[in-house]
Design a protein around this motif. Sequence first.
Motif, PDB file in Angstrom:
ATOM      1  N   ALA A  80       0.825  -1.212   0.000  1.00 27.39           N
ATOM      2  CA  ALA A  80       0.000   0.000   0.000  1.00 27.39           C
ATOM      3  C   ALA A  80       0.858   1.261   0.000  1.00 27.39           C
ATOM      4  O   ALA A  80       0.573   2.226  -0.723  1.00 27.39           O
ATOM      5  N   ALA A  81       1.931   1.258   0.782  1.00 27.31           N
ATOM      6  CA  ALA A  81       2.812   2.426   0.826  1.00 27.31           C
ATOM      7  C   ALA A  81       3.513   2.643  -0.510  1.00 27.31           C
ATOM      8  O   ALA A  81       3.641   3.781  -0.982  1.00 27.31           O
ATOM      9  N   ALA A  82       3.956   1.571  -1.166  1.00 27.15           N
ATOM     10  CA  ALA A  82       4.614   1.701  -2.471  1.00 27.15           C
ATOM     11  C   ALA A  82       3.646   2.199  -3.526  1.00 27.15           C
ATOM     12  O   ALA A  82       3.993   3.059  -4.348  1.00 27.15           O
ATOM     13  N   VAL A  83       2.423   1.685  -3.512  1.00 25.61           N
ATOM     14  CA  VAL A  83       1.407   2.169  -4.459  1.00 25.61           C
ATOM     15  C   VAL A  83       1.162   3.653  -4.237  1.00 25.61           C
ATOM     16  O   VAL A  83       1.060   4.426  -5.200  1.00 25.61           O
ATOM     17  N   ALA A  84       1.097   4.086  -2.987  1.00 31.28           N
ATOM     18  CA  ALA A  84       0.866   5.506  -2.693  1.00 31.28           C
ATOM     19  C   ALA A  84       1.968   6.378  -3.290  1.00 31.28           C
ATOM     20  O   ALA A  84       1.697   7.475  -3.792  1.00 31.28           O
ATOM     21  N   GLU A  85       3.198   5.893  -3.271  1.00 31.25           N
ATOM     22  CA  GLU A  85       4.304   6.686  -3.802  1.00 31.25           C
ATOM     23  C   GLU A  85       4.309   6.761  -5.321  1.00 31.25           C
ATOM     24  O   GLU A  85       4.977   7.626  -5.900  1.00 31.25           O
ATOM     25  N   LEU A  86       3.552   5.890  -5.971  1.00 33.51           N
ATOM     26  CA  LEU A  86       3.448   5.942  -7.433  1.00 33.51           C
ATOM     27  C   LEU A  86       2.664   7.171  -7.883  1.00 33.51           C
ATOM     28  O   LEU A  86       2.807   7.614  -9.023  1.00 33.51           O
ATOM     29  N   GLY A  87       1.871   7.756  -6.990  1.00 30.68           N
ATOM     30  CA  GLY A  87       1.179   9.006  -7.297  1.00 30.68           C
ATOM     31  C   GLY A  87       0.022   8.864  -8.272  1.00 30.68           C
ATOM     32  O   GLY A  87      -0.197   9.746  -9.109  1.00 30.68           O
ATOM     33  N   LEU A  96      -1.558  -5.059 -24.968  1.00 32.82           N
ATOM     34  CA  LEU A  96      -2.079  -3.726 -24.693  1.00 32.82           C
ATOM     35  C   LEU A  96      -1.610  -2.749 -25.766  1.00 32.82           C
ATOM     36  O   LEU A  96      -0.509  -2.899 -26.301  1.00 32.82           O
ATOM     37  N   ARG A  97      -2.437  -1.746 -26.015  1.00 35.78           N
ATOM     38  CA  ARG A  97      -2.073  -0.706 -26.988  1.00 35.78           C
ATOM     39  C   ARG A  97      -0.940   0.165 -26.455  1.00 35.78           C
ATOM     40  O   ARG A  97      -0.800   0.356 -25.245  1.00 35.78           O
ATOM     41  N   ALA A  98      -0.158   0.706 -27.351  1.00 37.30           N
ATOM     42  CA  ALA A  98       0.900   1.643 -26.974  1.00 37.30           C
ATOM     43  C   ALA A  98       0.289   2.856 -26.281  1.00 37.30           C
ATOM     44  O   ALA A  98      -0.784   3.330 -26.662  1.00 37.30           O
ATOM     45  N   ARG A  99       0.957   3.314 -25.235  1.00 36.01           N
ATOM     46  CA  ARG A  99       0.584   4.519 -24.494  1.00 36.01           C
ATOM     47  C   ARG A  99      -0.826   4.464 -23.925  1.00 36.01           C
ATOM     48  O   ARG A  99      -1.484   5.492 -23.766  1.00 36.01           O
ATOM     49  N   SER A 100      -1.283   3.270 -23.585  1.00 39.36           N
ATOM     50  CA  SER A 100      -2.654   3.106 -23.097  1.00 39.36           C
ATOM     51  C   SER A 100      -2.774   3.186 -21.576  1.00 39.36           C
ATOM     52  O   SER A 100      -3.880   3.206 -21.049  1.00 39.36           O
ATOM     53  N   LEU A 101      -1.637   3.233 -20.875  1.00 42.99           N
ATOM     54  CA  LEU A 101      -1.653   3.237 -19.411  1.00 42.99           C
ATOM     55  C   LEU A 101      -1.018   4.505 -18.851  1.00 42.99           C
ATOM     56  O   LEU A 101      -0.197   5.145 -19.509  1.00 42.99           O
ATOM     57  N   ASP A 102      -1.393   4.800 -17.606  1.00 43.14           N
ATOM     58  CA  ASP A 102      -0.771   5.915 -16.886  1.00 43.14           C
ATOM     59  C   ASP A 102       0.411   5.462 -16.046  1.00 43.14           C
ATOM     60  O   ASP A 102       1.286   6.270 -15.723  1.00 43.14           O
ATOM     61  N   ALA A 103       0.440   4.177 -15.674  1.00 41.62           N
ATOM     62  CA  ALA A 103       1.518   3.706 -14.799  1.00 41.62           C
ATOM     63  C   ALA A 103       1.586   2.182 -14.797  1.00 41.62           C
ATOM     64  O   ALA A 103       0.620   1.495 -15.139  1.00 41.62           O
ATOM     65  N   VAL A 104       2.750   1.703 -14.365  1.00 40.27           N
ATOM     66  CA  VAL A 104       2.980   0.272 -14.148  1.00 40.27           C
ATOM     67  C   VAL A 104       3.573   0.103 -12.755  1.00 40.27           C
ATOM     68  O   VAL A 104       4.483   0.832 -12.353  1.00 40.27           O
ATOM     69  N   PHE A 105       3.036  -0.879 -12.038  1.00 38.32           N
ATOM     70  CA  PHE A 105       3.560  -1.286 -10.741  1.00 38.32           C
ATOM     71  C   PHE A 105       4.135  -2.679 -10.934  1.00 38.32           C
ATOM     72  O   PHE A 105       3.494  -3.537 -11.545  1.00 38.32           O
ATOM     73  N   ALA A 106       5.340  -2.926 -10.438  1.00 37.60           N
ATOM     74  CA  ALA A 106       5.978  -4.227 -10.638  1.00 37.60           C
ATOM     75  C   ALA A 106       6.687  -4.645  -9.352  1.00 37.60           C
ATOM     76  O   ALA A 106       7.752  -4.132  -9.030  1.00 37.60           O
ATOM     77  N   ALA A 107       6.076  -5.569  -8.641  1.00 36.67           N
ATOM     78  CA  ALA A 107       6.637  -6.058  -7.380  1.00 36.67           C
ATOM     79  C   ALA A 107       7.427  -7.331  -7.621  1.00 36.67           C
ATOM     80  O   ALA A 107       6.885  -8.314  -8.126  1.00 36.67           O
ATOM     81  N   GLY A 108       8.700  -7.313  -7.280  1.00 35.33           N
ATOM     82  CA  GLY A 108       9.532  -8.503  -7.387  1.00 35.33           C
ATOM     83  C   GLY A 108       9.751  -8.989  -8.801  1.00 35.33           C
ATOM     84  O   GLY A 108      10.213 -10.104  -9.009  1.00 35.33           O
ATOM     85  N   LEU A 109       9.444  -8.179  -9.778  1.00 28.76           N
ATOM     86  CA  LEU A 109       9.473  -8.622 -11.175  1.00 28.76           C
ATOM     87  C   LEU A 109      10.863  -8.614 -11.789  1.00 28.76           C
ATOM     88  O   LEU A 109      11.246  -9.552 -12.491  1.00 28.76           O
ATOM     89  N   ILE A 110      11.628  -7.587 -11.545  1.00 28.71           N
ATOM     90  CA  ILE A 110      12.827  -7.350 -12.353  1.00 28.71           C
ATOM     91  C   ILE A 110      13.835  -8.500 -12.301  1.00 28.71           C
ATOM     92  O   ILE A 110      14.470  -8.820 -13.301  1.00 28.71           O
ATOM     93  N   ALA A 111      13.924  -9.177 -11.163  1.00 30.33           N
ATOM     94  CA  ALA A 111      14.879 -10.289 -11.053  1.00 30.33           C
ATOM     95  C   ALA A 111      14.473 -11.496 -11.895  1.00 30.33           C
ATOM     96  O   ALA A 111      15.290 -12.373 -12.146  1.00 30.33           O
ATOM     97  N   HIS A 112      13.227 -11.524 -12.341  1.00 28.99           N
ATOM     98  CA  HIS A 112      12.727 -12.670 -13.108  1.00 28.99           C
ATOM     99  C   HIS A 112      12.590 -12.373 -14.599  1.00 28.99           C
ATOM    100  O   HIS A 112      12.065 -13.204 -15.343  1.00 28.99           O
ATOM    101  N   LEU A 113      13.045 -11.220 -15.030  1.00 31.18           N
ATOM    102  CA  LEU A 113      12.933 -10.872 -16.447  1.00 31.18           C
ATOM    103  C   LEU A 113      14.068 -11.516 -17.244  1.00 31.18           C
ATOM    104  O   LEU A 113      15.237 -11.348 -16.897  1.00 31.18           O
ATOM    105  N   PRO A 114      13.750 -12.221 -18.330  1.00 30.79           N
ATOM    106  CA  PRO A 114      14.804 -12.856 -19.120  1.00 30.79           C
ATOM    107  C   PRO A 114      15.671 -11.854 -19.872  1.00 30.79           C
ATOM    108  O   PRO A 114      16.847 -12.089 -20.096  1.00 30.79           O
TER     109      PRO A 114
END
Length: 199
Positions: free
Chosen positions: A31-38, A103-121
């Motif tokens: 919840a705190a991390a989501v809040a900081e995403l603004g 998803l379409r290009a530029r269709s979102l305002d933000a991305v939240f990614a918890a624990g994701l980066i270490a698992h990206l190929p």
Amino acid sequence: MNDDRTHVQEFFAARAADWDTRFPDDGPAYAAAVAELGLHEGDRVLDAGCGTGRALPPLRAAVGPSGVVLGADLTPAMLEAAVRAGRDRDGRLLLADVAALPLRARSLDAVFAAGLIAHLPDPAENLRELARVVRPGGGLALFHPIGRKALAARQGRQITPDDLRAEPNLRTLLTRSGWRMTSYVDEDARFLALAVRES
């Protein structure tokens, strides 16, 4: 599907059923991390690698009923666990690979990614894909409910200078991928890097 994706699916499929019980106290950190995403009322946000959907309730609270919350994960068992927990009420769940989002290009305002980066190929390419679906000026939060040092200790390993999440390494990676890092916190209690999508 390449071996990296198969390994990720197998790793998380084996842990999906008891994932939330293994980490029962992470809710406030999410919840705190989501809040900081603004985020704002009506925003469109993706939880990339959403797992059991622990970020979906605070994301829904942040964007309100008029916003759009999506949760994408590569592992069917994790999405099934999210449904069992009732988190599909807070966002639409997608069985999808962050390497090729439906998803379409530029269709979102933000991305939240918890624990994701270490698992990206392919972290640079995968972060470029996240940038593709976010509007210029939109946000990215790379989050983990414990910091790098605490996570390494939990996993029985040492942090090395080439650690992807070390600030200089991550800043360079984000820059190469269409993002500009705006904030970096690495404490025992959390890891959070915020970035803005460049134009």
